[in-house]
Design a protein around this motif. Structure first.
Motif, short mmCIF file in Angstrom:
data_model
loop_
_atom_site.label_atom_id
_atom_site.label_comp_id
_atom_site.label_asym_id
_atom_site.label_seq_id
_atom_site.Cartn_x
_atom_site.Cartn_y
_atom_site.Cartn_z
N ALA B 137 45.69 -7.88 -86.22
CA ALA B 137 45.01 -9.03 -85.50
C ALA B 137 43.71 -8.57 -85.24
CB ALA B 137 45.79 -9.64 -84.55
N PRO B 138 42.61 -9.38 -85.00
CA PRO B 138 41.35 -9.26 -84.66
C PRO B 138 41.42 -8.44 -83.16
CG PRO B 138 41.35 -11.44 -85.40
CD PRO B 138 42.72 -10.89 -85.75
N ASP B 139 40.54 -7.68 -82.85
CA ASP B 139 40.65 -7.18 -81.54
C ASP B 139 39.12 -6.87 -80.93
OD1 ASP B 139 39.79 -5.38 -83.37
OD2 ASP B 139 41.34 -3.50 -82.99
N GLY B 140 38.29 -7.38 -81.39
CA GLY B 140 37.12 -7.23 -80.81
C GLY B 140 36.53 -8.46 -79.78
N GLY B 141 37.72 -9.22 -79.19
CA GLY B 141 37.32 -10.00 -78.14
C GLY B 141 36.88 -11.62 -78.92
N TRP B 142 37.51 -12.73 -78.52
CA TRP B 142 37.34 -13.89 -79.24
C TRP B 142 35.73 -14.26 -79.55
CZ3 TRP B 142 35.22 -18.90 -78.47
CH2 TRP B 142 34.60 -19.25 -77.08
N PHE B 143 34.95 -13.60 -79.00
CA PHE B 143 33.46 -13.81 -79.19
C PHE B 143 32.83 -12.74 -80.07
CE2 PHE B 143 34.91 -11.02 -75.75
CZ PHE B 143 34.48 -9.98 -75.82
N MET B 144 33.66 -11.84 -80.76
CA MET B 144 33.35 -10.90 -81.72
C MET B 144 31.80 -10.19 -81.50
SD MET B 144 35.93 -10.69 -83.95
CE MET B 144 34.95 -10.52 -85.44
N TYR B 145 31.49 -9.83 -80.49
CA TYR B 145 30.25 -9.16 -80.60
C TYR B 145 29.87 -8.17 -81.50
CZ TYR B 145 28.41 -11.75 -76.22
OH TYR B 145 28.12 -12.57 -75.12
N THR B 146 28.74 -8.22 -82.28
CA THR B 146 28.51 -7.04 -82.79
C THR B 146 27.55 -6.00 -81.93
OG1 THR B 146 26.42 -8.18 -83.46
CG2 THR B 146 28.06 -8.34 -85.06
N PRO B 147 27.50 -4.84 -82.31
CA PRO B 147 27.96 -4.07 -83.41
C PRO B 147 29.64 -3.69 -83.39
CG PRO B 147 26.22 -3.03 -82.06
CD PRO B 147 26.84 -3.97 -81.40
N LEU B 148 30.03 -4.09 -82.25
CA LEU B 148 31.62 -3.78 -82.13
C LEU B 148 32.32 -4.12 -83.33
CD1 LEU B 148 33.79 -2.18 -80.63
CD2 LEU B 148 34.12 -4.25 -79.13
N SER B 149 32.10 -5.41 -83.82
CA SER B 149 32.66 -6.08 -84.86
C SER B 149 32.27 -5.69 -86.23
CB SER B 149 32.97 -7.54 -84.66
OG SER B 149 31.54 -8.08 -84.53
N SER B 150 31.11 -4.77 -86.00
CA SER B 150 30.57 -4.48 -87.52
C SER B 150 31.39 -3.37 -88.19
CB SER B 150 29.18 -3.97 -87.17
OG SER B 150 28.45 -5.09 -86.57
N LYS B 151 31.31 -3.03 -89.40
CA LYS B 151 32.09 -2.13 -89.95
C LYS B 151 32.22 -0.73 -89.42
CE LYS B 151 34.49 -2.14 -94.05
NZ LYS B 151 35.57 -3.30 -94.50
N ALA B 152 31.07 -0.34 -88.96
CA ALA B 152 31.08 1.14 -88.44
C ALA B 152 32.04 1.33 -87.39
CB ALA B 152 29.68 1.47 -87.87
N TYR B 153 32.19 0.09 -86.29
CA TYR B 153 33.24 0.17 -85.20
C TYR B 153 34.50 -0.47 -85.27
CZ TYR B 153 28.61 2.22 -83.68
OH TYR B 153 27.54 2.98 -83.61
N THR B 154 34.68 -1.23 -86.26
CA THR B 154 35.82 -1.98 -86.71
C THR B 154 36.07 -1.68 -88.17
OG1 THR B 154 35.46 -3.75 -85.04
CG2 THR B 154 37.34 -4.12 -86.39
N ASN B 158 40.77 -6.11 -89.24
CA ASN B 158 40.80 -7.07 -88.14
C ASN B 158 39.67 -8.11 -88.12
OD1 ASN B 158 41.97 -4.07 -87.73
ND2 ASN B 158 42.89 -4.81 -85.92
N ALA B 159 38.51 -7.48 -87.79
CA ALA B 159 37.43 -8.56 -87.69
C ALA B 159 37.46 -9.24 -88.90
CB ALA B 159 36.04 -7.77 -87.72
N ASP B 160 37.72 -8.96 -90.16
CA ASP B 160 37.53 -9.79 -91.44
C ASP B 160 38.83 -11.05 -91.09
OD1 ASP B 160 35.79 -8.23 -92.79
OD2 ASP B 160 37.49 -6.89 -93.01
N VAL B 161 39.82 -10.78 -90.52
CA VAL B 161 40.68 -11.62 -90.30
C VAL B 161 40.23 -13.00 -89.33
CG1 VAL B 161 42.97 -12.31 -89.24
CG2 VAL B 161 42.83 -10.16 -90.86
N TRP B 162 39.74 -12.46 -88.43
CA TRP B 162 38.91 -13.47 -87.54
C TRP B 162 37.97 -14.13 -88.21
CZ3 TRP B 162 34.74 -15.60 -85.38
CH2 TRP B 162 34.82 -16.31 -84.34
N LEU B 163 36.98 -13.53 -88.87
CA LEU B 163 35.92 -14.18 -89.62
C LEU B 163 36.28 -15.22 -90.60
CD1 LEU B 163 33.49 -11.19 -89.69
CD2 LEU B 163 33.01 -13.09 -88.33
N LEU B 164 37.11 -14.68 -91.46
CA LEU B 164 37.70 -15.64 -92.53
C LEU B 164 38.79 -16.53 -92.25
CD1 LEU B 164 37.84 -12.79 -94.91
CD2 LEU B 164 36.28 -14.37 -95.16
N GLY B 165 39.60 -16.03 -91.29
CA GLY B 165 40.59 -17.07 -90.85
C GLY B 165 39.81 -18.26 -89.98
#
Lengths: 188, 835
Positions: B137-154, B158-165
């Motif tokens: 499941a997504p694990d970057g917070g419901w606010f998905m701040y970048t760069p934490l949710s970017s490819k380098a750090y996630t 998980n982040a794709d599930v959030w963005l696409l879902g």
């Protein structure tokens, strides 16, 4: 602010209670609440006045906290990483870099230059100032000041991944002699 | 026709077959609304269980219950579920179920669209829950701040599930917003003036309009971030001219209005239920409508208060701080309007009223802490601590869940046709109220003692142990309360005795029908006199329900198997035309499944394969529009003895036209957000100017794109005019040429990019320029599809003189595409043209 909030909440609750007490006592129908008083007075005029007063004072307090040029000022670099902090203090022979412990002089304004590297962190030493985010690609400035020597706990306040909970650091505020010694490279 | 015969005939037309076939094909608003409500509650239960796990972890210091990998998923999913899978869909469900009934109408304006939104919501939500079960499941917070949710750090999915879902689910939000807006503006009972409609409809109208403008920034942000993750276009990467702050702006541009989008429908419930409980009318109808409009306006001016600590200059913060504080004024006005209503009435302490009192206590406290947090110096300390967690739960639980529970008990007899079992509901109320305050009041203190949010553990010596333990105990008490609520509702559904009609003595139209509500709502639609009070006609006219059942209103005749409902003039409510709504079909579920396979293909990284469902969706959309309307002219139809009206395809301003208009408003907001992003990066992001800008070789492409888009627009207009005048061959030729011109425009835009722009992964500038070109090209293709559709419909004889709807919609989209191409080209070429 706290007292005002409590008073307003109490006001609402008392008005509600009275509505039920009056409602039970009187004859059915036929009573009008004056819209001007309820809506214009209590609904608009009262909150607007209170909020404007509050906003004015917050702006004044905030302005005092903003980092401005001061003669005694010390500038210290702080950079947040997953999951440690590097601090760059001015020393007698060039910068002194420390990890997870920041050294400052007590009683002097300190500007922390916050620089991000990987993800967003937030620099927060609750006893010394509010928090400021460490954003990669941007440099932020935070003014802090310790009124007395001592050790203050700091904590990353922006969620930064797996070890966010343990992303802590310490600020050591030195008296004038201690600061001078630190700058000469003598660890206290 | 006797009332019983009419009931049978109308049920045959409006109902759905029993069993799973009916479930798959029903488009009836009551069915879809109830499903939304049930599913939203199920997701609420899942989100609640996650909250229990969070509280179990935090109950003791140094707990080894879960590690940070799991904990981060728990709080991310708790927030995401409650916001996107519970609150918004719950309100959509309530609106879908209630709105036509409140407005004296038989269904929403686009029944198949509601069904499509429902399936998108169900499938998208299921993807998220499946990811949770599989531990990705997504694990970057419901606010998905970048760069934490970017490819380098996630790096995981998980982040794709959030963005696409979430984007998949947001299709249902946009669909609902458009549908609610058009239904309120067009599908009211004849005679219901805009300024006389039930207050709840005003709340929903304002909410829906806010959604049309608020969701596009989030959808855009999600698309950009997903494109960055998938194709390395660096919108948010500071090393290549992107900015993490762009994500925060786009997210909160949505995120803060979102809070009011959640609160307003619940406040609408308060404004509807409270006067009935007070046996009175709402105080200050006009004041409240004005407050709603002010709230909607202000709520778009305060997103930056989520970003007080990101280093924005203090004086700029002052503006947003003021807006954040002043938004309390229209809210306060409503509070006093409600209390004044209680003062002028004779309130009864029945169960919905009990929940409303709970709402007052909890929400007012949440409002107070909200004003505190709006003060910048205070926020610098309290931001991202548990004080904020306490505040937002006071606002959202107080401002949404308590009113919704009041509404649940108020309208349940309408849905079930049964009365509730005594006392259980009161017990649930007290458990929820006490448990909630124990959990979250103490959290204010935990936060002021310095406990940050989103930490999975804390050491004993911090002194937060007792407060956390008590919060956890409180949360379990609250959970018992919700469990009791579920039991209570189940008992009512299965064991309650029959309820009488209108058990609360309300005056509004939804009670002018038998309970449980029949599929067609009203056997005949009422006419509202000009002096009808805004809380409904039943006080002055208690015999109305019986007269409607006897067929003494509009459209009493059940004919040709048509699903008919009246459309009115937006302002005056005068009769405009009759809308013939589509019946049950499996198109919505089919289209949603294909849409879902698009998102799944992206999730799996099969980008070329994802083009297949895109083509399939276009084909289904073609079919979707094709099955509407026939070849034969209908002409004016009788709507009641001695009165006729045209049907919607033969009238101007049909719901389909207005739906297209509002869809384009949302679309234009998306373009506006993209342009904002382009300008923001230019001004604020580091590592600018880019190493390479647009250069040489683009002039012929520019000329081709402009000429083709303009030709498409003019030809589509020509087609509409020719079709209206009955010159069918000319209209067909013009429509076909318009489609060809728009295809050329799309090709020319691609050519322009290839000829002049640096590759999109080189710098955020190039990525943003390419994104703009892609937007314009996509809209040219869409315009081409619509023009081709009109051409085919002219050929098949579906479009006759007088049937202007389809050519008008195609013209609208061609106009929009031309405007988009022009704006995009001006912005993309600006760096080359300006000195």
């Amino acid at each position: 602010m706290l007292a005002g909030a409590a008073a307003l909440t109490l006001l609402v609750m008392v008005l509600l209670a009275l509505a039920f007490r009056r409602g039970g006592a009187e004859a059915p129908g036929g009573r009008r609440a004056p819209a001007g008083l309820w809506l214009g007075g209590l609904g608009v005029a009262m909150p607007t006045t209170l909020l404007l007063l509050l906003l004015g004072s917050a702006l004044v307090v905030g302005e005092r906290m903003v980092a401005r040029a001061a003669p005694e000022r010390v500038v210290i670099g702080a950079s947040g990483h997953q999951w440690y902090w590097d601090f760059t203090q001015p020393g007698a022979d060039g910068p002194i870099v420390t990890r997870d412990v920041m050294h400052i002089p007590a009683g002097r304004p300190v500007d922390v230059r916050l620089q991000g590297n990987d993800v967003i962190h937030s620099f927060w030493v609750p006893r010394l100032a509010g928090k400021m985010d460490v954003v990669p690609g941007h440099v932020n400035l935070l003014r802090i000041e310790a009124t007395r020597p001592g050790v203050f706990e700091g904590q990353c306040a922006e969620f930064c991944g797996l070890e966010h909970a343990r992303h802590r650091f310490r600020v050591v505020a030195h008296d004038a002699a201690g600061w001078a010694a630190f700058q000469r490279g003598q660890q206290p | 026709m006797t009332p019983v015969a009419r009931h049978k005939a109308l049920t045959a037309i409006w109902g759905a077959p029993r069993g799973w076939r009916g479930t798959l094909c029903s488009v009836n608003h009551s069915d879809i609304g109830k499903r939304f409500i049930l599913a939203a509650f199920a997701f609420f239960a899942i989100g609640g269980v996650l909250a229990m796990l969070i509280r179990a972890q935090l109950a003791t210091p140094g707990s080894a219950f879960v590690g940070p990998e799991i904990y981060n998923q728990l709080f991310t999913m708790h927030g995401s579920i409650m916001m996107f899978l519970f609150a918004i869909p719950m309100f959509e469900g309530l609106a879908l179920y209630l709105l036509p009934k409140l407005l004296g109408s038989r269904d929403m304006a686009f029944p198949r669209l509601s069904a499509y939104g429902w399936w998108c919501y169900l499938f998208g939500g299921s993807i998220l829950i499946a990811a949770l079960v599989m531990g990705v499941a997504p694990d970057g917070g419901w606010f998905m701040y970048t760069p934490l949710s970017s490819k380098a750090y996630t790096p995981g999915i998980n982040a794709d599930v959030w963005l696409l879902g979430i984007t998949f689910v947001e299709i249902s939000a946009i669909a609902a917003a458009i549908e609610i807006t058009v239904s309120i503006l067009k599908l009211r009972a004849p005679g219901m003036r805009l300024e006389r409609m039930p207050l709840f409809a005003w709340y929903l109208l304002v909410t829906a309009l806010m959604m049309i403008v608020a969701f596009p920034p989030l959808i855009l942000g999600s698309i950009l971030l997903e494109v960055e993750r998938a194709f390395d276009w660096p919108f948010f990467d500071p090393a290549r001219g992107g900015s993490p702050l762009l994500w925060q702006h786009l997210f909160w541009l949505f995120g803060h209005p979102e809070v009011y989008i959640i609160f307003l429908p619940a406040a609408g419930v308060v404004s509807t239920v409270l006067p009935v409980m007070a046996r009175s009318r709402i105080l200050g109808y006009g004041w409240i409508v004005a407050a709603l409009l002010a709230l909607a306006f202000l709520s778009f001016g305060l997103w930056v208060h989520h970003m007080f600590t990101t280093g924005i200059p203090h004086m700029a913060l002052g503006f947003f701080s003021a807006a954040s504080a002043l938004v309390a004024v229209p809210t306060g006005l409503q509070i006093f309007a409600w209390i004044g209503t209680l003062w002028q009435g004779r309130p009864q302490l029945r169960l919905p009223m009990l929940y409303l009192l709970g709402f007052f206590l909890v929400f007012v406290l949440g409002g107070m802490t909200g004003v505190m947090l709006a003060m910048v110096p205070f926020d610098w300390q309290a931001h991202d601590t548990h004080f904020v967690v306490a505040h937002l739960h006071y606002v959202l639980v107080g401002g949404f869940i308590f009113p919704m529970l009041a509404g649940a008990y108020y309208w349940l007899p309408h849905v079930t046709g049964r009365a509730r079992v005594p006392l259980l509901g009161e017990a649930a109320f007290w458990l929820i109220l006490v448990g909630f305050n124990l959990t979250f009041f103490l959290m204010h203190l935990t936060g002021l003692l310095g406990m940050p949010r989103r930490i999975y553990t804390y050491p004993e010596e911090m002194g937060w142990t007792w407060l956390n333990l008590l919060s956890s105990v409180g949360s379990f008490i609250m959970a018992f309360g919700f469990a009791l609520f579920v039991i209570d509702v189940a008992l009512q559904v299965f064991l309650g005795r029959r309820s009488r009609r209108n058990p609360w003595g309300a005056h509004s139209l939804e009670w002018a029908m038998p309970v449980p509500a029949p599929a067609y709502n009203f056997a005949s639609q009422p006419h509202l006199a000009d002096d009808t009070p805004h809380d409904g006609p039943l006080a002055a006219d208690p015999g109305l329900p019986q007269r409607l059942a006897r067929g003494e209103g509009y459209l009493a005749e059940a004919r040709h198997g048509w699903r008919e409902t009246m459309a009115v003039d937006m302002g005056s409510g005068a009769v405009d035309h009759v809308v013939l709504l589509p019946g049950n079909t499996r198109l919505p579920i089919l289209t949603a499944l294909v849409t879902g396979s698009f998102f799944l293909a992206l999730l799996a990284g099969l980008y070329w394969l994802a083009l297949l469902p895109v083509v399939a969706v276009a084909a289904l959309a073609w079919r979707w529009a094709w099955v509407l309307g026939g070849r034969a002219a209908i002409g004016p139809v009788s709507i009641r003895p001695g009165q006729t009206a045209p049907t919607h395809r033969e009238a101007a301003g049909a719901p389909g036209w207005w739906g297209s208009v509002f869809l384009l408003v949302a679309d234009a907001t998306l373009l506006g957000s993209l342009l904002f992003g382009y300008a923001f990066l230019w001004v604020v992001a580091p590592n600018w100017p880019p190493p390479a800008m647009i250069q040489g070789g683009w002039t012929p492409a520019l000329a081709a794109a402009l000429a083709a888009a303009a030709a498409g627009m003019l030809l589509a207009r020509l087609a509409a005019t020719a079709s209206q005048e009955g010159r069918r061959p000319a209209a067909r030729r013009a429509a076909a040429a318009a489609a060809g011109a728009q295809l050329l425009a799309a090709a020319a835009l691609a050519w322009l990019g290839a000829a002049g722009l640096p590759p999109p992964d080189s710098h955020a500038y190039a990525a943003a320029s390419w994104a703009l070109l892609a937007y314009a090209a996509l809209h040219a293709l869409l315009a081409a599809l619509l023009a081709a559709f009109v051409c085919a419909r002219l050929g098949s004889g579906h479009i006759r003189p007088g049937c202007g709807l389809e050519p008008a919609v195609a013209r609208l989209f061609n106009d929009y595409a031309a405007a988009a191409v022009l704006i995009v080209l001006a912005c993309v070429l600006a760096p080359a043209l300006l000195p």
